[in-house]
Write an enzyme that holds these catalytic residues in place. Structure first.
Site, PDB file in Angstrom:
ATOM      1  N   GLY A  76      -8.836  21.115  17.891  1.00  0.00           N
ATOM      2  CA  GLY A  76      -8.490  22.539  17.856  1.00  0.00           C
ATOM      3  C   GLY A  76      -8.947  23.249  19.107  1.00  0.00           C
ATOM      4  N   GLY A  77      -8.943  24.549  19.047  1.00  0.00           N
ATOM      5  CA  GLY A  77      -9.321  25.335  20.219  1.00  0.00           C
ATOM      6  C   GLY A  77     -10.821  25.464  20.402  1.00  0.00           C
ATOM      7  N   GLN A 136       0.771  -1.235   0.000  1.00  0.00           N
ATOM      8  CA  GLN A 136       0.000   0.000   0.000  1.00  0.00           C
ATOM      9  C   GLN A 136       0.808   1.295   0.000  1.00  0.00           C
ATOM     10  OE1 GLN A 136      -3.396   2.325   2.682  1.00  0.00           O
ATOM     11  NE2 GLN A 136      -2.968   0.205   3.099  1.00  0.00           N
ATOM     12  N   GLU A 169       0.794  -0.906   8.744  1.00  0.00           N
ATOM     13  CA  GLU A 169      -0.073   0.243   9.020  1.00  0.00           C
ATOM     14  C   GLU A 169      -0.292   0.497  10.507  1.00  0.00           C
ATOM     15  OE1 GLU A 169      -2.353   3.403   9.012  1.00  0.00           O
ATOM     16  OE2 GLU A 169      -1.703   2.618   7.091  1.00  0.00           O
ATOM     17  N   ASP A 193       0.342   3.927   5.992  1.00  0.00           N
ATOM     18  CA  ASP A 193       0.705   3.525   4.636  1.00  0.00           C
ATOM     19  C   ASP A 193       0.437   4.631   3.619  1.00  0.00           C
ATOM     20  OD1 ASP A 193       1.829   0.930   4.765  1.00  0.00           O
ATOM     21  OD2 ASP A 193      -0.130   0.065   5.160  1.00  0.00           O
TER      22      ASP A 193
END
Length: 425
Positions: free
Chosen positions: A247-248, A17, A139, A168
């Site tokens: 995130g924030g 892969q 993987e 991968d």
């Protein structure tokens, strides 16, 4: 319009892969990718996870579009001779062998430079230099050693790997960027170079926000994580945070109408500060706009479980698509949880070429992903993956200039599979 990488020739020694992801992307942009496979066997994924008897698996076909296949026994003297000539005719050699395999084949970097000093040699490895550099990586190993698994899942559960193949395919994408960068540099230096992407490094790069949080943790609790509002102390390392936003802006996955029977009747909802008042109106809590416990982001952080619980009461009255339509009117960030079935049937993705139908002479029509990167002056046309050794004679004649007699002699040597006839498509 011509394709961006037309005229670039890739010698593709990749399998499974990670490497094929890289070379397929280059092929989509117009590079002539010559996939070198073992006679009689080929890429191991041709036979893995088969759903149609005696046909190349989807695992193989979906990673090897737009390529040509040549079979070559590199242990055979004639095979080694052909490989050497191919190195002279190609711009890039891409491989994801185990550590040291290329050297043992008789082609260390120093030898390759004498064969073709302009050749770029691009490699995917599990780890970079260090204590694990000789270890094989797959993987899930990459996800675990790159920091993704330790930060995925819920706080009271085990580490989890993600269904996205960030080890991968993610590393293959990184390597493709390295290759085109090296090609650009070669236009100025005239020299080839080595390009390496380690899977651990690629996963860590994709997990950078968690490395960010590791450093923030040294200065106090991570206030946007659910456990902060629950009064659960933080340890020394970034914890698993369930479906909290990375995130924030706090975010969660919430139930929608039909969740009892549909495992994907959910929506991701972000309580973005600039649209907080609109959120309050939508869910029927207008007093929260001015209430001291909810009006400001800092005040809301200890109460996220309560807030998202109330929002979920509203989302459970709507389907995920109804909720999205209502929320988007007010620019409230959200996204439905789309199943693979829904994505496969999404006509807008078909229209943009993100999902494509491909005809195969053995397995028939199948769905695949298309090129996720769109260039206005270099459109991608996805063609089917090659049958094993389908282009062996064509490559010997077209690329290496072999005569019919030389092709016949190469076959007699046992270095190649016997010529194969491909049924008319």
């Amino acid at each position: 319009m011509t394709q961006a990488l037309k005229g670039v020739r890739i010698l593709d020694f990749t399998h499974v892969q990670s490497g094929p992801t890289c070379t397929q992307l280059l092929a989509w942009f117009g590079a002539d990718v010559i996939k070198v496979e073992r006679p009689g066997v080929g890429d191991i994924t041709r036979g893995q996870l088969r759903d149609v008897p005696n046909a190349d698996s989807l695992y193989f076909t979906m990673l090897n579009h737009n390529k040509r296949s040549i079979t070559l026994d590199t242990k055979n003297p004639k095979g080694k001779e052909v490989l050497t000539e191919l190195m002279k005719s190609c711009d890039v050699l891409v491989e994801n062998f185990g550590p040291g395999v290329l050297d043992r084949m008789g082609f260390p970097w120093e030898t390759i430079q004498t064969i073709n000093p302009k050749l770029i040699v691009a490699s995917i490895k599990g780890f970079g230099p260090g204590p694990y550099e000789d270890c094989k990586v797959y993987e899930n190993v990459a996800q675990c050693t790159g920091g993704a698994a330790s930060t995925t899942g819920f706080r009271d559960g085990p580490p989890l790997v993600t269904g996205a193949q960030i080890g991968d395919s993610g590393t293959g994408l990184h390597l493709a960027l390295g290759i085109v960068t090296a090609l650009y540099q070669r236009t100025m230096t005239g020299k080839g170079q080595k390009v390496t992407a380690a899977m651990q490094d690629g996963v860590l790069n994709l997990s950078r926000v968690k490395l960010r949080d590791q450093q923030r943790l040294a200065h106090g609790p991570l206030t946007e994580y659910s456990q902060y509002g629950e009064g659960v102390p933080f340890g020394e390392a970034v914890p698993r945070a369930g479906n909290d936003s990375g995130g924030g802006q706090p975010g969660r996955i919430l139930k929608c109408k039909g969740w009892e029977t549909d495992p994907n009747a959910y929506i991701y909802f972000i309580t973005q500060a600039p649209v907080w008042e609109k959120i309050c109106d939508v869910i029927g809590e207008p007093e929260w706009k001015t209430h001291p416990d909810y009006a400001k982001p800092a005040a809301r952080l200890p109460r996220l479980n309560e807030i998202f619980g109330r929002i979920e009461q509203w989302t459970m009255t709507k389907t995920k698509f109804e909720a999205m339509e209502i929320l988007n009117r007010d620019d409230i960030p959200c996204g439905p949880i789309l199943s693979m079935k829904e994505l496969a049937e999404d006509q807008s993705l078909r229209k943009t070429g993100t999902v494509v139908e491909v005809e195969h002479p053995v397995r028939g029509t199948y769905l695949s992903v298309g090129n996720p990167i769109k260039l206005s002056d270099s459109p991608t046309v996805v063609t089917r993956s090659p049958l094993l050794g389908e282009h062996t004679d064509e490559i010997l004649k077209e690329v290496l200039g072999f005569s019919d007699h030389q092709v016949a002699e190469a076959h007699k040597s046992g270095a190649l599979d016997p010529p194969q006839k491909v049924a008319a498509e």
